[in-house]
Motif scaffolding. Sequence first.
Motif: not given
Length: 111
Positions: A20-27, A77-96
């Motif tokens: 998540m930190d890496l993705a926030a850093g890219v944005s 979000w995750v896709l469980r074993r590459n099948q089914g619906e995605r599930e949100r697993v974690t969220f946060a706010q990052f200040v950079l």
Amino acid sequence: MPADTNPAGDIFGGWIMSLMDLAAGVSAGTRAKGRVATAAVSNLSFLRPVKVGDVVCVYTDVVRTGRTSVTVGVEAWVLRRNQGERERVTFAQFVLVAVDEHGTPRPLPLA
């Protein structure tokens, strides 16, 4: 990978947070047009475990900009074993913070 798991077989929360930190850093780096450094993380919530074999997807949204900082909302979000619906697993706010070559905060360029 199995080396990134706890004894229950769930992926370490710190490993997910690092993605998540890496993705926030890219944005934030795109908005800042240069180097950024993570200054704070807030509202970090682990909603569901991530298992070995899950596909993890991380999404970001710039929610606020200041003079030198960018606040980024991040969701995992995750896709469980590459099948089914995605599930949100974690969220946060990052200040950079935008920094110069010496690591000193610098103003964001005009949008």
